[in-house]
Design a protein around this motif. Structure first.
Motif, PDB file in Angstrom:
ATOM      1  N   ARG A   1      43.937  37.233  51.033  1.00 54.70           N
ATOM      2  CA  ARG A   1      43.110  38.073  51.720  1.00 54.70           C
ATOM      3  C   ARG A   1      44.252  38.673  52.852  1.00 54.70           C
ATOM      4  NH1 ARG A   1      38.116  39.717  52.216  1.00 54.70           N
ATOM      5  NH2 ARG A   1      37.303  38.212  50.917  1.00 54.70           N
ATOM      6  N   ARG A   2      44.477  40.093  52.236  1.00 51.18           N
ATOM      7  CA  ARG A   2      45.459  40.759  53.552  1.00 51.18           C
ATOM      8  C   ARG A   2      44.812  41.980  53.922  1.00 51.18           C
ATOM      9  NH1 ARG A   2      50.734  41.881  50.544  1.00 51.18           N
ATOM     10  NH2 ARG A   2      50.555  39.590  49.443  1.00 51.18           N
ATOM     11  N   ASP A   3      44.901  42.191  55.280  1.00 44.58           N
ATOM     12  CA  ASP A   3      44.269  43.268  55.867  1.00 44.58           C
ATOM     13  C   ASP A   3      42.810  43.350  55.330  1.00 44.58           C
ATOM     14  OD1 ASP A   3      46.435  43.662  56.788  1.00 44.58           O
ATOM     15  OD2 ASP A   3      47.471  44.907  55.267  1.00 44.58           O
ATOM     16  N   GLY A   4      42.115  42.399  55.184  1.00 39.64           N
ATOM     17  CA  GLY A   4      40.656  42.500  54.943  1.00 39.64           C
ATOM     18  C   GLY A   4      40.298  42.781  53.281  1.00 39.64           C
ATOM     19  N   LYS A   5      41.665  42.827  52.720  1.00 36.35           N
ATOM     20  CA  LYS A   5      41.265  43.005  51.022  1.00 36.35           C
ATOM     21  C   LYS A   5      41.606  41.799  50.485  1.00 36.35           C
ATOM     22  CE  LYS A   5      42.507  47.847  50.261  1.00 36.35           C
ATOM     23  NZ  LYS A   5      43.845  48.599  50.583  1.00 36.35           N
ATOM     24  N   LEU A   6      41.026  41.742  49.352  1.00 34.80           N
ATOM     25  CA  LEU A   6      41.175  40.460  48.381  1.00 34.80           C
ATOM     26  C   LEU A   6      42.271  40.891  47.338  1.00 34.80           C
ATOM     27  CD1 LEU A   6      40.188  37.524  48.335  1.00 34.80           C
ATOM     28  CD2 LEU A   6      38.479  38.415  46.766  1.00 34.80           C
ATOM     29  N   LEU A   7      43.490  39.971  47.214  1.00 33.23           N
ATOM     30  CA  LEU A   7      44.364  40.394  46.292  1.00 33.23           C
ATOM     31  C   LEU A   7      44.473  39.249  45.264  1.00 33.23           C
ATOM     32  CD1 LEU A   7      47.154  41.843  48.770  1.00 33.23           C
ATOM     33  CD2 LEU A   7      45.249  43.189  47.395  1.00 33.23           C
ATOM     34  N   SER A   8      44.644  39.497  44.210  1.00 34.24           N
ATOM     35  CA  SER A   8      45.025  38.318  43.077  1.00 34.24           C
ATOM     36  C   SER A   8      46.145  37.589  43.455  1.00 34.24           C
ATOM     37  CB  SER A   8      45.053  38.977  41.712  1.00 34.24           C
ATOM     38  OG  SER A   8      46.339  39.928  41.495  1.00 34.24           O
ATOM     39  N   HIS A   9      46.125  36.478  43.242  1.00 31.19           N
ATOM     40  CA  HIS A   9      47.452  35.540  43.603  1.00 31.19           C
ATOM     41  C   HIS A   9      47.275  34.290  42.668  1.00 31.19           C
ATOM     42  CE1 HIS A   9      50.683  34.146  46.417  1.00 31.19           C
ATOM     43  NE2 HIS A   9      50.074  32.840  46.269  1.00 31.19           N
ATOM     44  N   GLY A  10      47.938  34.595  41.661  1.00 30.96           N
ATOM     45  CA  GLY A  10      47.826  33.199  40.667  1.00 30.96           C
ATOM     46  C   GLY A  10      47.506  33.709  39.224  1.00 30.96           C
ATOM     47  N   GLY A  11      47.410  32.650  38.417  1.00 34.27           N
ATOM     48  CA  GLY A  11      47.155  32.784  36.940  1.00 34.27           C
ATOM     49  C   GLY A  11      45.740  33.110  36.852  1.00 34.27           C
ATOM     50  N   ARG A  12      44.798  32.018  37.086  1.00 37.63           N
ATOM     51  CA  ARG A  12      43.570  32.122  37.094  1.00 37.63           C
ATOM     52  C   ARG A  12      43.133  32.565  38.279  1.00 37.63           C
ATOM     53  NH1 ARG A  12      41.114  26.477  34.445  1.00 37.63           N
ATOM     54  NH2 ARG A  12      42.677  25.669  36.169  1.00 37.63           N
ATOM     55  N   VAL A  13      42.164  33.799  38.353  1.00 34.08           N
ATOM     56  CA  VAL A  13      41.816  34.423  39.744  1.00 34.08           C
ATOM     57  C   VAL A  13      40.338  34.259  39.900  1.00 34.08           C
ATOM     58  CG1 VAL A  13      41.933  36.656  40.678  1.00 34.08           C
ATOM     59  CG2 VAL A  13      43.749  36.131  39.261  1.00 34.08           C
ATOM     60  N   LEU A  14      39.443  34.335  39.003  1.00 32.27           N
ATOM     61  CA  LEU A  14      38.299  34.369  39.280  1.00 32.27           C
ATOM     62  C   LEU A  14      37.341  33.209  38.292  1.00 32.27           C
ATOM     63  CD1 LEU A  14      37.460  37.918  39.936  1.00 32.27           C
ATOM     64  CD2 LEU A  14      37.759  36.371  41.770  1.00 32.27           C
ATOM     65  N   GLY A  15      36.284  32.753  38.553  1.00 32.41           N
ATOM     66  CA  GLY A  15      35.298  32.057  37.746  1.00 32.41           C
ATOM     67  C   GLY A  15      33.904  32.854  37.824  1.00 32.41           C
ATOM     68  N   CYS A  16      33.579  33.633  36.947  1.00 30.81           N
ATOM     69  CA  CYS A  16      32.288  34.107  37.037  1.00 30.81           C
ATOM     70  C   CYS A  16      31.079  33.498  36.420  1.00 30.81           C
ATOM     71  CB  CYS A  16      32.350  35.451  36.481  1.00 30.81           C
ATOM     72  SG  CYS A  16      33.642  36.527  37.161  1.00 30.81           S
ATOM     73  N   VAL A  17      30.202  33.032  37.150  1.00 38.54           N
ATOM     74  CA  VAL A  17      29.364  31.997  36.641  1.00 38.54           C
ATOM     75  C   VAL A  17      27.628  32.556  36.541  1.00 38.54           C
ATOM     76  CG1 VAL A  17      28.083  29.606  37.162  1.00 38.54           C
ATOM     77  CG2 VAL A  17      30.806  30.246  37.532  1.00 38.54           C
ATOM     78  N   ALA A  18      26.793  32.240  35.728  1.00 42.56           N
ATOM     79  CA  ALA A  18      25.539  32.605  35.366  1.00 42.56           C
ATOM     80  C   ALA A  18      24.830  31.292  35.068  1.00 42.56           C
ATOM     81  CB  ALA A  18      25.370  33.685  34.599  1.00 42.56           C
ATOM     82  N   VAL A  19      23.669  30.979  35.625  1.00 43.14           N
ATOM     83  CA  VAL A  19      22.812  29.840  35.175  1.00 43.14           C
ATOM     84  C   VAL A  19      21.629  30.742  34.546  1.00 43.14           C
ATOM     85  CG1 VAL A  19      21.189  27.870  36.108  1.00 43.14           C
ATOM     86  CG2 VAL A  19      23.535  28.472  36.817  1.00 43.14           C
ATOM     87  N   GLU A  20      21.045  30.354  33.462  1.00 43.73           N
ATOM     88  CA  GLU A  20      19.708  30.893  33.004  1.00 43.73           C
ATOM     89  C   GLU A  20      18.977  29.688  32.176  1.00 43.73           C
ATOM     90  OE1 GLU A  20      18.245  33.655  32.773  1.00 43.73           O
ATOM     91  OE2 GLU A  20      19.700  34.849  33.926  1.00 43.73           O
TER      92      GLU A  20
END
Ligand code: AMP
Ligand code: GLY
Length: 423
Positions: A366-385
């Protein structure tokens, strides 16, 4: 209660979100955490392997309980040192973490106690390893002995490829000291299942099963990664397979560790292959899997912290560990070029999420309130159904709603599992 979590990836984010559900928790510290975790915990810039600083921080800040999530600090004895300083901690001690830290150890353990695994030989001399490959032929699997960030394994389809891997490891120093010993093992075939389990050294409580997707590209092509997505439950893990695993693998492993004077307390991860001769161990991990945790914990209905403390205190048998019978999917958004070469520093905008949706941040600052990518795997998007099919579809909707121009996802997470469900 004040809780400290060592680590800073998507797995740790999922653990922290689950721990925060306990109303007795009033502070969570993440060491080092990351820019996304910062929304849920106080991130402290202490590296996950800086054991001395971790222990000092825990003592100075009156931490009541610690969770050591990654393999390196566990292998370095982080839990032992926290305990010595009077801070109870989740995770195996150093002498038990070796079940992941040394493949030569874990293979010998399985041989000694009759736990089903691929046949193997261990080598410290390159010439002998090369001669062995000539003798057994291909396909064959070559593994560096120590921790190699999940990348020390070559599944070789030809003798030449296998020999090349041995030379790289033993001569090229590709994995440093981790490669001075190699394990060469029989090639196994069958679907893979990940089973994370809680164990306090007395009983083993398997969590809901899951399936990882390790290759970077669709259709299981491209280089191996830390994991590009997961689904849970894994359709190949039928009740019959589960029963066999408990009898032939899970309980014997925990008993074997006790018999070796290396009682394992924490999350013991069984990487299994369901072969035509039954389930066999591909690998043990001494920790929660990443990104398996991101689909397993959203299905945990019991309180995670209560279960973890029961593990540490040897009270698991009398503690309820309940999982929902729904399904979960996690789609990893990685930086373009991962795992080979990629750039960081791209802005990320996360969408608003409804119930049963989550985004766990693996690599961002997080820099100046902004989220910036940092690394190879960035997010894990999850859904439960209620069904796996819906969970996969919805997890992709979450991933596709993310604004991150340098991101990519595999487009076939869950495909194999859904096909298996149809048969
Ligand atoms: P590991 O780091 O031990 O989990 O190995 C990485 C991947 O290599 C596994 O997930 C399997 O897909 C594959 N692998 C490992 N050992 C074997 C084996 N004996 N036979 C076939 N594939 C294997
Ligand atoms: N996703 C595989 C691992 O955590 O080792």
């Amino acid at each position: 209660m004040k809780i400290l979590v060592v680590g800073g990836g998507g797995r740790e984010h999922a653990i922290i979100r689950a721990i925060r559900k306990n109303p007795a928790v009033d502070a969570v510290y993440a060491l080092p955490g990351n820019g996304g975790i910062a929304a849920d915990a106080q991130c402290v810039p202490i590296g996950a392997t800086d054991i001395e600083k971790i222990v000092a921080f825990a003592v100075e800040n009156g931490v009541d309980y610690a969770v050591v999530a990654p393999d390196d600090p566990l292998a370095l004895g982080c839990v032992d040192e926290l305990e010595k300083a009077g801070v109870p901690a989740f995770g195996p001690r150093k002498n038990a973490a070796v079940i992941e830290a040394s493949k030569a150890f874990s293979k010998r353990l399985m041989k000694k106690y009759g736990i089903p695994t691929a046949r193997f030989e261990t080598f410290t001399h390159m010439d002998k390893a090369l001669a062995y490959i000539d003798r057994v032929g291909a396909p064959v699997v070559v593994k560096a002995d120590g921790l190699a960030l999940g990348k020390g394994v070559t599944v070789a389809m030809t003798v030449e490829e296998a020999k090349g891997a041995v030379r790289d490891m033993m001569e090229g120093g590709k994995f440093g000291a981790s490669g001075s010993t190699v394990v060469i093992e029989e090639y196994l075939e069958g679907p893979e299942v990940s089973v994370l389990s809680f164990t306090d050294g007395n009983v083993v409580v398997p969590m809901v099963s899951s399936m990882d997707h390790k290759r970077a590209g669709d259709g299981d092509t491209g280089p191996n990664t830390g994991g590009m997505g997961t689904v849970a439950p894994n359709p190949y893990y039928t009740p019959e397979v589960a029963e066999r695993c408990m009898r032939e693998i899970f309980l014997p492993t925990v008993k074997a560790m006790n018999a070796e004077g290396r009682t394992f307390k924490g999350c013991l991860y069984f990487g299994l292959m369901i072969t035509k001769d039954g389930p066999k161990v591909i690998e043990y991990n001494c920790r929660f899997g990443d990104p398996e945790t991101q689909v397993v914990l959203p299905l945990l209905e019991s309180d995670l912290l209560t279960v973890m403390r029961a593990v540490t205190e040897g009270r698991l048998a009398e503690t309820e560990v309940k999982f929902s019978d729904r399904a979960a999917a996690c789609v990893v958004v990685a930086s373009r070029g991962y795992p080979v070469r990629y750039e960081s520093g791209f802005p990320i905008e996360l969408p608003k999420l409804g119930p049963d949706r989550d985004i766990y941040v693996a690599g961002a600052e997080r820099r100046d309130g902004k989220l910036l990518s940092h690394g190879g795997r960035v997010l894990g998007c999850v859904a439960v159904e209620d069904t796996l099919e819906k969970a996969v579809r919805e997890a992709y909707k979450v991933a596709d709603a993310v604004k991150f121009e340098n991101g990519f996802t595999r487009r076939d997470i869950g495909k194999r599992a859904l096909e298996a469900l149809k048969n």
